[in-house]
Design a protein around this motif. Structure first.
Motif, mmCIF file in Angstrom:
data_model
loop_
_atom_site.group_PDB
_atom_site.id
_atom_site.type_symbol
_atom_site.label_atom_id
_atom_site.label_comp_id
_atom_site.label_asym_id
_atom_site.label_seq_id
_atom_site.Cartn_x
_atom_site.Cartn_y
_atom_site.Cartn_z
ATOM 1 N N LEU A 26 0.824 -1.200 0.000
ATOM 2 C CA LEU A 26 0.000 0.000 0.000
ATOM 3 C C LEU A 26 0.865 1.260 0.000
ATOM 4 C CD1 LEU A 26 -2.772 1.301 0.090
ATOM 5 C CD2 LEU A 26 -2.722 1.041 2.584
ATOM 6 N N ASN A 27 1.896 1.285 0.818
ATOM 7 C CA ASN A 27 2.805 2.436 0.836
ATOM 8 C C ASN A 27 3.480 2.617 -0.516
ATOM 9 O OD1 ASN A 27 2.241 3.111 3.494
ATOM 10 N ND2 ASN A 27 3.921 1.898 4.313
ATOM 11 N N HIS A 28 3.896 1.525 -1.122
ATOM 12 C CA HIS A 28 4.537 1.585 -2.435
ATOM 13 C C HIS A 28 3.568 2.149 -3.473
ATOM 14 C CE1 HIS A 28 6.118 0.144 -6.295
ATOM 15 N NE2 HIS A 28 7.289 0.260 -5.711
ATOM 16 N N LEU A 29 2.333 1.707 -3.444
ATOM 17 C CA LEU A 29 1.324 2.199 -4.373
ATOM 18 C C LEU A 29 1.096 3.692 -4.201
ATOM 19 C CD1 LEU A 29 -0.757 1.501 -6.556
ATOM 20 C CD2 LEU A 29 -2.348 0.912 -4.733
ATOM 21 N N ASN A 30 1.010 4.159 -2.972
ATOM 22 C CA ASN A 30 0.809 5.583 -2.715
ATOM 23 C C ASN A 30 2.016 6.427 -3.118
ATOM 24 O OD1 ASN A 30 -1.788 6.421 -1.507
ATOM 25 N ND2 ASN A 30 -1.352 4.741 -0.120
ATOM 26 N N GLU A 31 3.200 5.882 -2.972
ATOM 27 C CA GLU A 31 4.412 6.651 -3.275
ATOM 28 C C GLU A 31 4.814 6.601 -4.747
ATOM 29 O OE1 GLU A 31 7.464 5.369 -0.581
ATOM 30 O OE2 GLU A 31 6.211 5.815 1.175
ATOM 31 N N HIS A 32 4.560 5.469 -5.422
ATOM 32 C CA HIS A 32 5.087 5.276 -6.769
ATOM 33 C C HIS A 32 4.036 5.017 -7.846
ATOM 34 C CE1 HIS A 32 9.043 5.127 -4.962
ATOM 35 N NE2 HIS A 32 8.573 4.245 -4.094
ATOM 36 N N GLY A 33 2.811 4.814 -7.450
ATOM 37 C CA GLY A 33 1.769 4.503 -8.424
ATOM 38 C C GLY A 33 1.707 3.014 -8.729
ATOM 39 N N VAL A 34 0.828 2.670 -9.649
ATOM 40 C CA VAL A 34 0.609 1.265 -9.957
ATOM 41 C C VAL A 34 1.817 0.631 -10.636
ATOM 42 C CG1 VAL A 34 -1.891 1.477 -10.088
ATOM 43 C CG2 VAL A 34 -0.537 1.820 -12.128
ATOM 44 N N SER A 35 2.017 -0.640 -10.319
ATOM 45 C CA SER A 35 3.076 -1.434 -10.926
ATOM 46 C C SER A 35 2.699 -2.895 -10.729
ATOM 47 C CB SER A 35 4.428 -1.156 -10.246
ATOM 48 O OG SER A 35 4.429 -1.664 -8.923
ATOM 49 N N HIS A 36 3.528 -3.792 -11.220
ATOM 50 C CA HIS A 36 3.250 -5.208 -11.006
ATOM 51 C C HIS A 36 3.319 -5.571 -9.521
ATOM 52 C CE1 HIS A 36 7.611 -5.209 -10.875
ATOM 53 N NE2 HIS A 36 7.531 -6.361 -10.240
ATOM 54 N N TRP A 37 3.992 -4.756 -8.726
ATOM 55 C CA TRP A 37 4.171 -5.044 -7.307
ATOM 56 C C TRP A 37 2.954 -4.653 -6.480
ATOM 57 C CZ3 TRP A 37 5.814 -3.340 -2.285
ATOM 58 C CH2 TRP A 37 6.511 -4.311 -1.576
ATOM 59 N N ALA A 38 2.236 -3.621 -6.901
ATOM 60 C CA ALA A 38 1.004 -3.176 -6.233
ATOM 61 C C ALA A 38 0.170 -2.388 -7.243
ATOM 62 C CB ALA A 38 1.331 -2.309 -5.032
ATOM 63 N N PHE A 39 -1.094 -2.731 -7.337
ATOM 64 C CA PHE A 39 -1.968 -2.073 -8.313
ATOM 65 C C PHE A 39 -3.360 -1.934 -7.732
ATOM 66 C CE2 PHE A 39 -1.378 -6.567 -9.249
ATOM 67 C CZ PHE A 39 -2.675 -7.071 -9.301
ATOM 68 N N PHE A 41 -7.942 -1.594 -8.876
ATOM 69 C CA PHE A 41 -8.942 -2.059 -9.832
ATOM 70 C C PHE A 41 -8.953 -1.218 -11.110
ATOM 71 C CE2 PHE A 41 -11.013 -3.810 -5.942
ATOM 72 C CZ PHE A 41 -10.982 -5.144 -6.338
ATOM 73 N N LYS A 42 -8.612 0.059 -11.006
ATOM 74 C CA LYS A 42 -8.620 0.928 -12.184
ATOM 75 C C LYS A 42 -7.528 0.532 -13.170
ATOM 76 C CE LYS A 42 -8.727 5.736 -13.614
ATOM 77 N NZ LYS A 42 -8.770 7.133 -13.170
ATOM 78 N N TYR A 43 -6.362 0.138 -12.655
ATOM 79 C CA TYR A 43 -5.229 -0.263 -13.491
ATOM 80 C C TYR A 43 -4.720 -1.635 -13.043
ATOM 81 C CZ TYR A 43 -5.235 4.660 -14.764
ATOM 82 O OH TYR A 43 -5.600 5.899 -15.208
ATOM 83 N N PRO A 44 -5.470 -2.681 -13.338
ATOM 84 C CA PRO A 44 -5.029 -4.019 -12.928
ATOM 85 C C PRO A 44 -3.857 -4.518 -13.762
ATOM 86 C CG PRO A 44 -6.980 -4.179 -14.280
ATOM 87 C CD PRO A 44 -6.726 -2.711 -14.067
ATOM 88 N N PHE A 45 -3.090 -5.392 -13.189
ATOM 89 C CA PHE A 45 -1.990 -6.046 -13.891
ATOM 90 C C PHE A 45 -2.343 -7.510 -14.051
ATOM 91 C CE2 PHE A 45 0.221 -2.244 -13.342
ATOM 92 C CZ PHE A 45 1.434 -2.296 -14.003
ATOM 93 N N PRO A 46 -1.977 -8.107 -15.156
ATOM 94 C CA PRO A 46 -2.263 -9.530 -15.355
ATOM 95 C C PRO A 46 -1.419 -10.390 -14.418
ATOM 96 C CG PRO A 46 -0.921 -8.695 -17.146
ATOM 97 C CD PRO A 46 -1.279 -7.514 -16.288
ATOM 98 N N SER A 47 -1.854 -11.614 -14.249
ATOM 99 C CA SER A 47 -1.112 -12.575 -13.442
ATOM 100 C C SER A 47 0.311 -12.693 -13.975
ATOM 101 C CB SER A 47 -1.812 -13.929 -13.514
ATOM 102 O OG SER A 47 -1.063 -14.919 -12.906
ATOM 103 N N PRO A 48 1.308 -12.872 -13.107
ATOM 104 C CA PRO A 48 2.700 -12.955 -13.561
ATOM 105 C C PRO A 48 2.940 -14.011 -14.644
ATOM 106 C CG PRO A 48 2.634 -12.814 -11.193
ATOM 107 C CD PRO A 48 1.206 -12.974 -11.660
ATOM 108 N N ASP A 49 2.193 -15.077 -14.620
ATOM 109 C CA ASP A 49 2.384 -16.098 -15.650
ATOM 110 C C ASP A 49 1.617 -15.785 -16.930
ATOM 111 O OD1 ASP A 49 -0.041 -16.519 -14.390
ATOM 112 O OD2 ASP A 49 0.113 -18.699 -14.403
ATOM 113 N N GLN A 50 0.929 -14.633 -16.975
ATOM 114 C CA GLN A 50 0.188 -14.216 -18.162
ATOM 115 C C GLN A 50 0.587 -12.826 -18.645
ATOM 116 O OE1 GLN A 50 -3.872 -14.398 -16.905
ATOM 117 N NE2 GLN A 50 -3.949 -16.614 -16.980
ATOM 118 N N VAL A 51 1.714 -12.306 -18.169
ATOM 119 C CA VAL A 51 2.135 -10.951 -18.524
ATOM 120 C C VAL A 51 2.499 -10.891 -20.011
ATOM 121 C CG1 VAL A 51 3.854 -9.143 -18.123
ATOM 122 C CG2 VAL A 51 2.971 -10.450 -16.209
ATOM 123 N N PRO A 52 1.828 -10.010 -20.758
ATOM 124 C CA PRO A 52 2.207 -9.854 -22.162
ATOM 125 C C PRO A 52 3.596 -9.234 -22.292
ATOM 126 C CG PRO A 52 0.494 -8.298 -21.575
ATOM 127 C CD PRO A 52 0.739 -9.166 -20.370
#
Length: 66
Positions: A26-39, A41-52
């Protein structure tokens, strides 16, 4: 102005993340924005085994709901 109050991330089936890990994400999301590490519902990331191969994260918007 408020902060983001929840974070999403992928975990392995059966794994229960700790509250400490949730706070870190949560702290990472607030400080850096969405990423594969924290995202969110508005900007979801696919499952790691399905990353394009060509996935560009959205620009950081610290207050997307405002």
């Amino acid at each position: 102005m408020g902060r983001i109050y929840f974070a999403l991330w992928w975990v392995e089936a059966g794994h229960i993340p700790s509250v400490t890990k949730a706070k870190q994400r949560l702290n990472h999301l607030n400080e850096h924005g969405v990423s594969h590490w924290a995202f969110n519902f508005k900007y979801p990331f696919p499952s790691p085994d399905q990353v394009p191969e060509e996935f560009a994260p959205p620009p950081f918007d610290s207050y997307p709901a405002l």
